[in-house]
Enzyme design. Structure first.
Site, short mmCIF file in Angstrom:
data_model
loop_
_atom_site.label_atom_id
_atom_site.label_comp_id
_atom_site.label_asym_id
_atom_site.label_seq_id
_atom_site.Cartn_x
_atom_site.Cartn_y
_atom_site.Cartn_z
N GLU A 1 0.83 -1.21 0.00
CA GLU A 1 0.00 0.00 0.00
C GLU A 1 0.86 1.25 0.00
O GLU A 1 1.80 1.39 0.77
CB GLU A 1 -0.93 0.00 1.20
CG GLU A 1 -1.92 -1.16 1.23
CD GLU A 1 -2.90 -1.14 0.06
OE1 GLU A 1 -3.01 -0.09 -0.63
OE2 GLU A 1 -3.57 -2.17 -0.17
N ARG B 1 -18.13 0.10 4.96
CA ARG B 1 -19.21 -0.55 4.19
C ARG B 1 -19.95 -1.56 5.04
O ARG B 1 -21.16 -1.78 4.86
CB ARG B 1 -18.61 -1.23 2.95
CG ARG B 1 -19.62 -1.88 2.03
CD ARG B 1 -18.95 -2.45 0.79
NE ARG B 1 -17.90 -3.38 1.11
CZ ARG B 1 -18.08 -4.68 1.38
NH1 ARG B 1 -19.31 -5.18 1.40
NH2 ARG B 1 -17.07 -5.48 1.63
N CYS C 1 -8.34 -1.59 8.03
CA CYS C 1 -6.96 -1.66 7.54
C CYS C 1 -6.40 -0.26 7.30
O CYS C 1 -5.30 0.08 7.76
CB CYS C 1 -6.89 -2.49 6.26
SG CYS C 1 -7.09 -4.27 6.51
N HIS D 1 -1.46 -5.69 2.11
CA HIS D 1 -2.66 -6.51 2.03
C HIS D 1 -2.34 -7.87 1.40
O HIS D 1 -1.57 -7.93 0.44
CB HIS D 1 -3.74 -5.82 1.19
CG HIS D 1 -4.69 -4.97 1.96
ND1 HIS D 1 -4.87 -3.63 1.73
CD2 HIS D 1 -5.53 -5.29 2.99
CE1 HIS D 1 -5.78 -3.15 2.57
NE2 HIS D 1 -6.20 -4.14 3.34
#
Length: 213
Positions: free
Chosen positions: A79, A89, A142, A165
């Site tokens: 990342e 979400r 995360c 990830h």
């Protein structure tokens, strides 16, 4: 000192490969003579960042690699950017579902990883492990941990840190091959590659690894 963090299971999953990967990576790196600590973070907004802070206070690491699950991705994602936004979400493991909230009130909009992610990508490719530089860690727990980590490290320039990830494990997906997965040993070696690269690479490589969209 190296600190590796993974997450507890969340959502409908009964295991989280990020935690299994960092535990196995610890074994690999310790066998190479490195001092490594691992911490399992709760998949909870706020508590995860607090647990990371506590571990960093206790361990005083030189390198921090936090790892999380990105189910559906086929590669280990290095990342690049943490953003100051919690936008869930789905609820976290305590039912919290922040929407458009700041990770750190009044903090910068974003931070870049201080890990040499492009050099790590090159080393993953050499090792035969599928990897990529990712431009977004999402807006779930995360990214929350990634941003909290980089916010803390902004005042500690000698400590390098970032977020990785990993995909699902093969046993987490149906055998039809539609959903990508990766064996645990490959994930653990990928985390180990990131650590080794951070130890040996003071300045990141200049390689094309951007995205068109």
């Amino acid at each position: 000192m190296i600190l590796l963090t993974g997450f507890e299971p969340f959502g409908t999953d009964d295991l989280n490969p990020s935690w299994l990967a960092v535990m196995r990576a610890r074994e690999i790196l310790q066998a190479e003579g490195l001092t490594v600590e691992t911490v399992e973070l709760p998949c909870v907004f706020g508590e995860s960042a607090a647990a990371l802070d506590e571990a960093m206070d206790r361990i005083s690491p030189d390198i921090v690699v936090s790892v999380g699950l990105a189910g559906g991705r086929e590669r280990v994602s290095l990342e690049r950017v943490a953003i100051n936004c919690d936008d869930a979400r789905i609820p976290d493991n305590k039912g919290q579902r922040p929407i458009d909230e700041e990770v750190v009130r009044g903090g910068p909009a974003a931070y870049f990883s201080s890990l040499p992610i492009k050099a790590a990508l090159r080393n993953l490719q050499i090792a035969g492990i599928r990897g990529e530089v990712s431009q977004s860690a999402g807006t779930y727990v995360c990214n929350h941990v990634f941003y909290a980590l980089m916010h803390r490290l902004a005042s500690k320039p000698r400590v390098r840190g970032g977020f990785v990830h990993v995909p699902y494990l093969p046993e987490q997906v149906s055998p039809d091959g539609i959903t990508p997965s990766m064996p645990l040993e490959a994930m653990a070696e990928a985390v180990s590659v990131v650590v080794r690269t951070a130890l040996r690479t003071p300045t990141d490589a200049k390689l094309p690894a951007g995205a068109i969209h």
